[in-house]
Design an enzyme around this catalytic site. Structure first.
Site, PDB file in Angstrom:
ATOM      1  N   SER A 200      -4.428  -3.906   4.968  1.00  0.00           N
ATOM      2  CA  SER A 200      -4.196  -3.757   5.849  1.00  0.00           C
ATOM      3  C   SER A 200      -4.451  -5.174   7.162  1.00  0.00           C
ATOM      4  CB  SER A 200      -5.489  -2.620   7.181  1.00  0.00           C
ATOM      5  OG  SER A 200      -4.508  -2.000   8.308  1.00  0.00           O
TER       6      SER A 200
ATOM      7  N   GLU B 176       0.354   7.497   3.003  1.00  0.00           N
ATOM      8  CA  GLU B 176       0.498   6.471   4.493  1.00  0.00           C
ATOM      9  C   GLU B 176       1.522   6.847   5.680  1.00  0.00           C
ATOM     10  OE1 GLU B 176      -1.573   2.457   4.348  1.00  0.00           O
ATOM     11  OE2 GLU B 176      -1.594   2.765   1.510  1.00  0.00           O
TER      12      GLU B 176
ATOM     13  N   HIS C  34      -4.188   5.697   4.049  1.00  0.00           N
ATOM     14  CA  HIS C  34      -4.573   4.570   4.447  1.00  0.00           C
ATOM     15  C   HIS C  34      -5.730   3.946   4.254  1.00  0.00           C
ATOM     16  CE1 HIS C  34      -3.171   0.255   6.184  1.00  0.00           C
ATOM     17  NE2 HIS C  34      -4.718   0.893   7.034  1.00  0.00           N
TER      18      HIS C  34
END
Length: 270
Positions: free
Chosen positions: A154, A216, A253
């Protein structure tokens, strides 16, 4: 009924240290998984994991399994870079460490409506890795400087790309998981263009692993695929720049993390 005794769980092959950054005095929680086998001739490869409070134990166990003999990879050191809070994702610290400076207006609204934490400390954090952490690990173990892997997820994945485009020789392998390419209106894309011009299109001999979860947010998947497409023309299988892309089906995610970490271990040690 048999007597039951409760005790604290510990991982007997792991150690924890606190390390201060020389330039700004910030403290880091450094988690280390130590190999039980002697080093290969050139020294141990080292896997460095950002957000260590969330990723370290998964990577340590994946490494312990993937280095089992007789068929495993060379023994390796795993280093998790975390924070004194012990939170899986310390948003204030990681937002500062993993990002380039960005104006408030260039950032999306946060889900909780609060302002973004202080940001823009990526170069100072990169300096901490180079001046403090890497020499510290080299002082503890015989390590192979040509087999260093950096992994982040991320915002951490964004930092991995920043490190690659800024100091490609610091690590030999870079693993960017679900990178936040949107940060600062896609500022990392501008860094990529500078990176290409700096090396006149002949990119340095490093490997890059790019991972995403297929479930995602569509913007994150699209951004990742577009950036990887820009990297592809510079691929050189003859010892040059080697980008790889993995999209994990049915993962989003957060759920993608264990799968990505397992692949990073294979990527870093093969």
């Amino acid at each position: 009924m048999s007597e039951v005794k409760r005790s604290a769980l510990s991982v007997n092959y792991c150690e924890e240290y606190r390390l201060l950054a020389q330039r700004n005095g910030r403290e880091y929680r450094i988690l280390i998984a130590m190999p039980t086998e002697p080093p290969p001739p050139g020294g141990y490869p080292v896997l460095y994991a950002l957000d260590g409070d969330a990723t370290f134990l998964t990577m340590a166990e994946a490494t312990r399994l993937q280095t089992r003999k007789p068929h495993g990879f060379d023994p390796a050191v795993v280093v998790g870079i975390g924070y004194p809070s012990g939170e899986p994702f310390d948003m204030s610290r990681r937002c500062y460490d993993f990002t380039m400076p960005a104006e408030e207006g260039t950032l999306p609204e946060r889900p909780d409506g609060r302002p973004w934490p202080e940001n823009g400390g990526a170069d100072l954090f990169l300096d901490f890795l180079e001046r403090d952490l890497l020499p510290f690990i080299a002082g503890l173990f015989p390590v192979d400087p040509s087999r260093r892997t950096l992994f982040g997820h991320s915002l951490g994945g964004l930092f991995v790309l920043h490190a690659l485009f800024s100091q490609p020789s610091l690590f030999s392998r870079y693993a960017a998981g679900s990178p936040s390419i949107w940060w600062g209106n896609g500022a990392i894309l501008g860094q990529f263009d500078v990176f290409v011009r700096r090396f006149d299109g002949q990119l340095p001999s490093v490997r890059l692993l790019f991972t995403l979860g297929a479930e995602e947010l569509s913007d994150m998947v699209e951004d990742g695929e577009k950036l990887f497409a820009k990297l592809q023309p510079f691929k050189d299988d003859n010892g040059g720049f080697r980008p790889e892309f993995v999209k994990f089906p049915e993962e989003e995610h957060v759920s993608v993390l264990p799968a990505a970490i397992s692949r990073v271990v294979k990527f870093g040690l093969s």
